[in-house]
Design an enzyme around this catalytic site. Structure first.
Site, mmCIF file in Angstrom:
data_model
loop_
_atom_site.group_PDB
_atom_site.id
_atom_site.type_symbol
_atom_site.label_atom_id
_atom_site.label_comp_id
_atom_site.label_asym_id
_atom_site.label_seq_id
_atom_site.Cartn_x
_atom_site.Cartn_y
_atom_site.Cartn_z
ATOM 1 N N LYS A 105 0.844 -1.211 0.000
ATOM 2 C CA LYS A 105 0.000 0.000 0.000
ATOM 3 C C LYS A 105 0.876 1.258 0.000
ATOM 4 O O LYS A 105 2.084 1.183 0.285
ATOM 5 C CB LYS A 105 -0.916 -0.023 1.223
ATOM 6 N N ARG B 172 -10.727 -0.026 14.856
ATOM 7 C CA ARG B 172 -10.691 0.677 13.575
ATOM 8 C C ARG B 172 -11.843 0.218 12.696
ATOM 9 O O ARG B 172 -12.789 0.951 12.494
ATOM 10 C CB ARG B 172 -9.325 0.442 12.907
ATOM 11 N N HIS C 242 -6.291 -7.438 13.412
ATOM 12 C CA HIS C 242 -5.085 -6.601 13.393
ATOM 13 C C HIS C 242 -4.743 -6.214 14.829
ATOM 14 O O HIS C 242 -5.617 -5.766 15.565
ATOM 15 C CB HIS C 242 -5.354 -5.358 12.535
ATOM 16 N N ARG D 12 0.733 -10.758 6.835
ATOM 17 C CA ARG D 12 0.714 -9.527 6.035
ATOM 18 C C ARG D 12 1.993 -8.765 6.360
ATOM 19 O O ARG D 12 2.105 -8.109 7.374
ATOM 20 C CB ARG D 12 -0.516 -8.682 6.392
ATOM 21 N N TYR E 205 14.931 30.992 5.426
ATOM 22 C CA TYR E 205 13.727 31.672 5.924
ATOM 23 C C TYR E 205 13.794 31.905 7.426
ATOM 24 O O TYR E 205 14.205 31.024 8.181
ATOM 25 C CB TYR E 205 12.487 30.817 5.632
ATOM 26 N N CYS F 111 13.785 24.372 3.142
ATOM 27 C CA CYS F 111 12.817 25.040 2.262
ATOM 28 C C CYS F 111 11.990 23.989 1.522
ATOM 29 O O CYS F 111 12.182 22.794 1.698
ATOM 30 C CB CYS F 111 13.538 25.924 1.248
ATOM 31 N N MET F 112 11.094 24.455 0.666
ATOM 32 C CA MET F 112 10.235 23.517 -0.054
ATOM 33 C C MET F 112 11.048 22.621 -0.993
ATOM 34 O O MET F 112 10.795 21.414 -1.081
ATOM 35 C CB MET F 112 9.185 24.295 -0.855
ATOM 36 N N ASP F 113 12.036 23.198 -1.668
ATOM 37 C CA ASP F 113 12.746 22.467 -2.725
ATOM 38 C C ASP F 113 14.257 22.436 -2.563
ATOM 39 O O ASP F 113 14.949 21.833 -3.372
ATOM 40 C CB ASP F 113 12.450 23.125 -4.081
HETATM 41 C C1 LIG Z 1 -0.506 -1.736 6.913
HETATM 42 C C2 LIG Z 1 -1.056 -2.994 7.450
HETATM 43 C C3 LIG Z 1 -0.218 -4.107 7.643
HETATM 44 C C4 LIG Z 1 1.283 -4.059 7.492
HETATM 45 O O1 LIG Z 1 1.830 -3.558 8.676
HETATM 46 P P1 LIG Z 1 3.413 -3.600 8.957
HETATM 47 O O2 LIG Z 1 3.506 -3.131 10.345
HETATM 48 O O3 LIG Z 1 3.999 -2.629 7.993
HETATM 49 O O4 LIG Z 1 3.853 -4.980 8.738
HETATM 50 C C5 LIG Z 1 -0.809 -5.293 8.026
HETATM 51 N N1 LIG Z 1 -2.133 -5.389 8.231
HETATM 52 C C6 LIG Z 1 -2.972 -4.326 8.095
HETATM 53 C C7 LIG Z 1 -4.420 -4.507 8.355
HETATM 54 C C8 LIG Z 1 -2.449 -3.098 7.713
HETATM 55 O O5 LIG Z 1 -3.281 -2.057 7.584
#
Ligand SMILES: *Cc1c(COP(=O)(O)O)cnc(C)c1O
Length: 372
Positions: free
Chosen positions: A40, A140, A169, A222, A267, A313-315
């Site tokens: 992601k 969540r 999770h 995951r 700045y 700065c920005m850039d």
């Molecule tokens: C982002 C996410 C992960 C991955 O988490 P890490 O800590 O980067 O391994 C796993 N499960 C869910 C539901 C997530 O949103």
């Protein structure tokens, strides 16, 4: 989206290191446990497609993303492994997932009923693959009630759904105090032990769970931050194997000058030279994702730590140099030079955030170079 291809500032992404992290993680797991690589947020800033392909090449059997568009981009890149969207997809958009063989996360009966209403009577259509998410304490998304979860299980066992997975999770898997983790695990059992036949994928582990709570992995994990070579706990708990950082952030000096003692930089004129000083400018700023609050931190030049002077700065930003250096001299903001290192965790600590946020802030404007 404009990518800075004609400037020296770049992210260097070591895909070999990424693959090594996956292989090392795999050694910790039981042989039947699968790895879904979490890609992601543009592969945590490293590049969605490149990371996904490298992860699959190293043995990941599926991918996780946050939103449907990320999954669609993977399918457009001809990636065929299972893909799970971890967030909630609006029912109005869910048909797109089904048409592209993308699995969706569902956390309420209302969602299932709505999807049924919109798509239930279409004939001869494939079913939508669903992973039920169970809220065991993350607070969540997900089912929190045994009866509602049982009803959902009954629903997804029939068209227009396919019951492909169930998961939860953990909120504190990266902490040394295990009490809340155990409480969540307990709730997981209370909610799911009543399900007579579990789906193909049962998954509870993010990186932290897979590193420090190994018996509790289900049959798929995951894997996110660990794959990118970073520790989910930052520097608080050691990982069971050596993580190899995947990302380097580099630039070069593109302007060098000497300023007189008493002169100010950037700045707000917050930095004043205490003596005559050599100051270098580098073409990267907070618009590239390097935090503005890094004033006073350092970069590496010729293996030496050099201070960031004045506001970022920005850039562009300015560096105090040990001597007159030539334009074109390499500057490392994250990574190694001559045995010295600035890690993503060093930057995160100074910016008072976590390594995840530093990675995912890396802007699209940064050119990405891939090493295999
Ligand atoms: C982002 C996410 C992960 C991955 O988490 P890490 O800590 O980067 O391994 C796993 N499960 C869910 C539901 C997530 O949103």
């Amino acid at each position: 989206m404009i990518v800075g291809k004609n400037r020296a500032t770049k992210l260097v992404v070591d895909l070999h290191a990424l693959q090594q992290n996956i292989k090392n993680e795999k050694k910790l797991l039981q042989s039947q446990t699968e790895i879904f690589a979490v890609v992601k947020a543009n592969g945590y800033g490293h590049g969605l497609i490149e990371v996904a392909k490298a992860a699959v090449g190293a043995g990941a059997t599926g991918l996780c993303v946050a939103i449907l568009d990320e999954a669609l981009a993977l399918r457009e890149a001809a990636i065929t492994v299972p893909i799970l969207v971890l967030g909630i997809t609006e029912t109005a958009n869910a048909k797109l997932a089904q048409e592209n063989n993308i699995s969706l996360t569902v956390g309420s009966l209302e969602w299932l009923h709505q999807y049924q209403q919109i798509n239930g009577d279409a004939t001869a259509q494939e079913n939508l693959k669903v992973h039920l998410v169970v809220d065991t304490g993350m607070g969540r998304i997900g089912f929190r009630d045994v009866d509602q979860l049982a009803q959902a299980v009954l629903l997804v066992r029939n068209a227009p759904f396919e019951f492909e997975g169930i998961f939860t999770h953990f909120a504190t898997a990266d902490e040394t105090d295990e009490s809340y983790f155990k409480q969540q695990l307990n709730t997981w059992h209370l909610l799911t032990d009543q399900i007579d036949k579990m789906p193909r994928y049962v998954h509870v582990a993010n990186s932290a769970t897979s590193l420090w709570h190994l018996p509790v992995t289900g049959n798929m994990i995951r894997l996110g931050i660990t794959m990118y070579g970073l520790n989910p706990a930052g520097t608080a708990i050691a990982a069971p194997f050596a993580l190899q950082p995947v990302l380097r952030l580099e630039s070069h000096l593109n302007f060098v000058k000497q300023i007189k003692a008493g002169s100010f930089v950037s700045y707000g004129a917050t930095y004043q030279a205490s003596s005559d000083e050599w100051i270098g400018t580098i073409p990267i700023g907070y618009a590239d994702g390097y935090p503005r609050r890094m004033q006073g931190f350092h970069v590496l030049i010729n293996g030496q730590f050099c201070e960031i002077v004045g506001r970022v700065c920005m850039d562009q930003m300015m560096i105090k140099l040990p001597a007159k250096l030539s334009v074109g001299t390499r500057v490392t903001l994250i990574g190694q030079q001559n045995g010295q290192q600035i890690s993503c965790d060093d930057v995160a600590q100074y910016a008072e955030t976590i390594n995840y946020e530093i990675l995912t802030s890396m802007a699209p404007r940064l050119q990405r170079e891939y090493l295999n």
